[in-house]
Design a protein around this motif. Structure first.
Motif, mmCIF file in Angstrom:
data_model
loop_
_atom_site.group_PDB
_atom_site.id
_atom_site.type_symbol
_atom_site.label_atom_id
_atom_site.label_comp_id
_atom_site.label_asym_id
_atom_site.label_seq_id
_atom_site.Cartn_x
_atom_site.Cartn_y
_atom_site.Cartn_z
ATOM 1 N N GLY A 1 17.935 10.021 30.354
ATOM 2 C CA GLY A 1 18.112 10.782 29.130
ATOM 3 C C GLY A 1 17.648 12.217 29.157
ATOM 4 O O GLY A 1 17.575 12.876 28.106
ATOM 5 N N GLN A 2 17.344 12.752 30.356
ATOM 6 C CA GLN A 2 16.800 14.104 30.441
ATOM 7 C C GLN A 2 17.820 15.162 30.830
ATOM 8 O O GLN A 2 17.603 16.346 30.579
ATOM 9 N N ARG A 3 18.949 14.742 31.413
ATOM 10 C CA ARG A 3 19.853 15.737 31.982
ATOM 11 C C ARG A 3 21.293 15.531 31.532
ATOM 12 O O ARG A 3 21.616 15.740 30.352
ATOM 13 N N THR B 1 22.482 12.216 27.520
ATOM 14 C CA THR B 1 21.377 12.177 26.573
ATOM 15 C C THR B 1 20.839 10.753 26.432
ATOM 16 O O THR B 1 21.474 9.783 26.862
ATOM 17 N N GLU C 1 20.685 8.987 23.773
ATOM 18 C CA GLU C 1 21.590 8.180 22.950
ATOM 19 C C GLU C 1 22.815 7.739 23.751
ATOM 20 O O GLU C 1 23.315 6.630 23.565
ATOM 21 N N ASP C 2 23.300 8.615 24.631
ATOM 22 C CA ASP C 2 24.414 8.228 25.510
ATOM 23 C C ASP C 2 24.024 7.028 26.365
ATOM 24 O O ASP C 2 24.797 6.074 26.531
ATOM 25 N N THR D 1 19.053 21.083 32.895
ATOM 26 C CA THR D 1 19.405 21.147 31.479
ATOM 27 C C THR D 1 18.498 22.091 30.697
ATOM 28 O O THR D 1 18.949 22.775 29.770
ATOM 29 N N THR D 2 17.233 22.143 31.050
ATOM 30 C CA THR D 2 16.278 22.981 30.337
ATOM 31 C C THR D 2 15.730 24.075 31.250
ATOM 32 O O THR D 2 15.860 24.012 32.475
ATOM 33 N N THR E 1 23.627 23.351 30.699
ATOM 34 C CA THR E 1 23.497 24.240 29.542
ATOM 35 C C THR E 1 23.481 25.701 29.995
ATOM 36 O O THR E 1 23.129 26.007 31.132
ATOM 37 N N ASN F 1 29.301 18.802 28.633
ATOM 38 C CA ASN F 1 28.230 19.728 28.986
ATOM 39 C C ASN F 1 28.767 21.158 29.137
ATOM 40 O O ASN F 1 29.854 21.463 28.673
#
Length: 390
Positions: free
Chosen positions: A168-170, A173, A175-176, A228-229, A249, A279
């Motif tokens: 769920g970090q990259r 998500t 929820e996915d 992602t971040t 991102t 994405n």
């Protein structure tokens, strides 16, 4: 002496494009002649002549091995047809992504990945094009420490990429993943969330990027997958990564460029106008000049298709072709040998026409040797003239 001339071609170099000829001797480019054709040469009838595509991330081998869930085929058979398809699509160098992970049985195990890489070591010796291994390496498992020395002995290893396994970090998500794992684990919503949170807690405590960096620095380049971040990029750079592969991102892509890293995006993303996962769009990243190269990811034909689309949208042929040749060659340390049409480099070349929105590859040379050639037929060249190929 093996001497031949490719003539009457629309040549794309790293900084220009023009009609002319390329002279090859013993696999090396020895001369590039602007505006001159030779009667004794291989007449390319106005086709584009470009350096072969260098694909630093391809999942295609895995798709040949496992075309359907539960339907597996032998690696030699899969490699053979992957190799042929690569040549037909204008790829002269392919880095096949091999996943080194023990993440809940969802990826190839370390021992299986070592075995597959060893097979690639042997199979590539009789292949049409150049093949290497791109290791997608899970740093969030202690198992990795047991296999670093074996990985270093893989002769075809050309790139190692941190492939973070924390859920769920990259790319996907949390929820996915809840939806996906409910189906895989056959659990309800609450049970799935509890299990995922437990995995996140356990895996977040393990990070062997330091050991991976120590093992591979000076051996091959290091990269990071699906950043992602800003924190993801900063961590990757801290541990020696020079490549951000498919950042998800804009903020991650911007930070990678700010830190001097190269950014690779997927050609299918560009051709389709966006990521199939929702994405970062390659087009959006390119609008901010954040993309250094593109790879096939999961679809070989999109590399040259993307080049032609970029040219159609106003990018120079040189700038477009560099994204699939010279720039990726630089990223993996092959630019002194291949990646552009320059005197002294090995003749990894492709000849093709544009056919609507995609490339129609007619001839491929690797080290100056013809590896792929379409049989003689009537075709329409880029000027709309019917010509016969031989």
């Amino acid at each position: 002496m093996n001497h031949h001339i490719l003539t009457n071609a629309h040549i794309i170099t790293s900084s220009d494009d023009f009609t002319g000829s390329v002279v090859i001797e013993n696999g090396l480019i020895t001369d590039i002649v602007r505006g001159k054709t030779y009667a004794e040469g291989d007449n390319l009838q106005g086709m584009w002549l470009a350096p072969g595509c260098i694909d630093i991330h391809s999942d295609y081998l895995e798709r040949e091995i496992h075309p359907r869930p539960g339907a597996d085929f032998p690696i030699p058979m899969a490699f053979h047809f992957m190799d042929q398809r690569a040549a037909a699509c204008g790829l002269t160098t392919v880095l096949s992504a091999v996943s080194f992970s023990d993440n809940d049985g969802l990826n190839r195990s370390f021992s299986q990945a070592i075995g597959q890489s060893r097979e690639i070591d042997e199979l590539r010796k009789g292949a049409l094009v150049r093949h290497f291994v791109h290791a997608r390496l899970n740093p969030n498992t202690d198992t990795v420490l047991d296999y670093l020395d074996q990985m270093k002995s893989i002769e075809s290893l050309k790139l190692v990429v941190y492939n973070d396994a924390i859920p769920g970090q990259r790319q996907f998500t949390f929820e996915d993943l809840v939806v996906k794992r409910m189906k895989v684990w056959n659990t309800n919503d609450a049970e799935t969330r509890q299990r995922l949170h437990q995995q996140i807690d356990e895996l977040s405590r393990i990070n062997h990027r330091d050991a991976i960096q120590a093992a591979f620095e000076g051996v091959c380049p290091l990269g990071s997958h699906d950043d992602t971040t800003v924190a993801h990029v900063e961590e990757a750079r801290h541990f020696g990564a020079t490549l951000s592969e498919m950042p998800t991102t804009l903020i991650a892509a911007r930070k990678a460029k700010e830190l001097g890293m190269l950014v690779c995006m997927g050609a299918p993303n560009y051709v389709r106008g966006g990521s199939h996962c929702g994405n970062l769009s390659c087009v959006s990243a390119m609008q901010e000049d954040l993309v250094d190269m593109i790879c096939s990811d999961y679809h070989f034909p999109t590399m040259l298709t993307a080049v032609l689309m970029m040219m159609h949208d106003g990018m120079s042929p040189s700038q477009a072709i560099n994204l699939v040749s010279l720039n990726p060659a630089k990223a993996i340390g092959l630019d002194k040998i291949v990646g552009s049409i320059d005197v002294g480099k090995e003749a990894d070349l492709i000849a093709f026409y544009s056919k609507g929105t995609y490339a129609d590859v007619k001839k491929v040379w690797v080290r100056g040797v013809a590896k792929f050639q379409v049989a003689a037929q009537e075709v329409t060249n880029s000027m709309g003239v019917n010509v016969a190929l031989s």
